[in-house]
Design a protein around this motif. Sequence first.
Motif, short mmCIF file in Angstrom:
data_model
loop_
_atom_site.label_atom_id
_atom_site.label_comp_id
_atom_site.label_asym_id
_atom_site.label_seq_id
_atom_site.Cartn_x
_atom_site.Cartn_y
_atom_site.Cartn_z
N MET A 1 0.84 -1.18 0.00
CA MET A 1 0.00 0.00 0.00
C MET A 1 0.88 1.24 0.00
O MET A 1 1.90 1.29 0.68
CB MET A 1 -0.92 -0.01 1.22
N LYS A 2 0.48 2.23 -0.75
CA LYS A 2 1.25 3.47 -0.87
C LYS A 2 1.20 4.28 0.42
O LYS A 2 0.14 4.44 1.02
CB LYS A 2 0.70 4.31 -2.02
N GLN A 3 2.34 4.79 0.85
CA GLN A 3 2.41 5.68 2.01
C GLN A 3 2.19 7.11 1.53
O GLN A 3 2.79 7.55 0.56
CB GLN A 3 3.78 5.57 2.69
N THR A 62 -10.59 4.66 1.59
CA THR A 62 -9.54 3.90 2.25
C THR A 62 -9.53 4.19 3.74
O THR A 62 -9.42 5.34 4.15
CB THR A 62 -8.16 4.26 1.64
N LYS A 63 -9.63 3.14 4.54
CA LYS A 63 -9.68 3.31 5.99
C LYS A 63 -8.39 3.92 6.53
O LYS A 63 -8.43 4.76 7.43
CB LYS A 63 -9.95 1.97 6.67
N GLN A 64 -7.24 3.56 5.98
CA GLN A 64 -5.97 4.08 6.50
C GLN A 64 -5.85 5.58 6.30
O GLN A 64 -5.40 6.30 7.19
CB GLN A 64 -4.78 3.34 5.88
N VAL A 65 -6.25 6.08 5.15
CA VAL A 65 -6.20 7.54 4.90
C VAL A 65 -7.15 8.24 5.87
O VAL A 65 -6.81 9.28 6.44
CB VAL A 65 -6.54 7.87 3.43
N TRP A 66 -8.32 7.69 6.07
CA TRP A 66 -9.30 8.24 7.01
C TRP A 66 -8.70 8.30 8.41
O TRP A 66 -8.79 9.33 9.08
CB TRP A 66 -10.54 7.36 6.97
N ASP A 68 -5.51 8.35 9.20
CA ASP A 68 -4.40 9.31 9.20
C ASP A 68 -4.90 10.75 9.30
O ASP A 68 -4.33 11.57 10.02
CB ASP A 68 -3.53 9.13 7.95
N ILE A 69 -5.97 11.07 8.58
CA ILE A 69 -6.53 12.42 8.64
C ILE A 69 -7.13 12.67 10.02
O ILE A 69 -6.95 13.76 10.61
CB ILE A 69 -7.58 12.64 7.53
N LEU A 70 -7.81 11.68 10.59
CA LEU A 70 -8.33 11.85 11.96
C LEU A 70 -7.21 12.10 12.97
O LEU A 70 -7.32 12.95 13.84
CB LEU A 70 -9.12 10.61 12.38
N GLN A 71 -6.11 11.37 12.83
CA GLN A 71 -4.96 11.58 13.72
C GLN A 71 -4.39 12.98 13.55
O GLN A 71 -4.05 13.65 14.53
CB GLN A 71 -3.89 10.53 13.47
N LEU A 72 -4.30 13.44 12.32
CA LEU A 72 -3.81 14.80 12.06
C LEU A 72 -4.71 15.84 12.69
O LEU A 72 -4.24 16.77 13.34
CB LEU A 72 -3.72 15.01 10.54
N LEU A 73 -6.01 15.69 12.55
CA LEU A 73 -6.96 16.62 13.17
C LEU A 73 -6.86 16.56 14.69
O LEU A 73 -6.91 17.59 15.36
CB LEU A 73 -8.39 16.31 12.73
#
Length: 77
Positions: A1-3, A62-66, A68-73
Amino acid sequence: MKQHTYTFATYNGRVKICIDGVLFLTFNQIDFKGIYAYKDDTNLYGIDIYLATTTMEVYFKTKQVWLDILQLLNTKL
């Protein structure tokens, strides 16, 4: 999976979130009510950002992008 790479910046009162250097979403800090919520549906993941007069709904395939964005927020807001 792409980082992916994520950036969070504020510029002239606007919050800007970029994924891989491309602007993903932006909103005005003055309009931000200070809360957001997440939606975890079967295969569609979403975030609601509550603004003064509306709610911004953003969805991810994609659950991982979701996540990651939640963690950023969570860390930046």
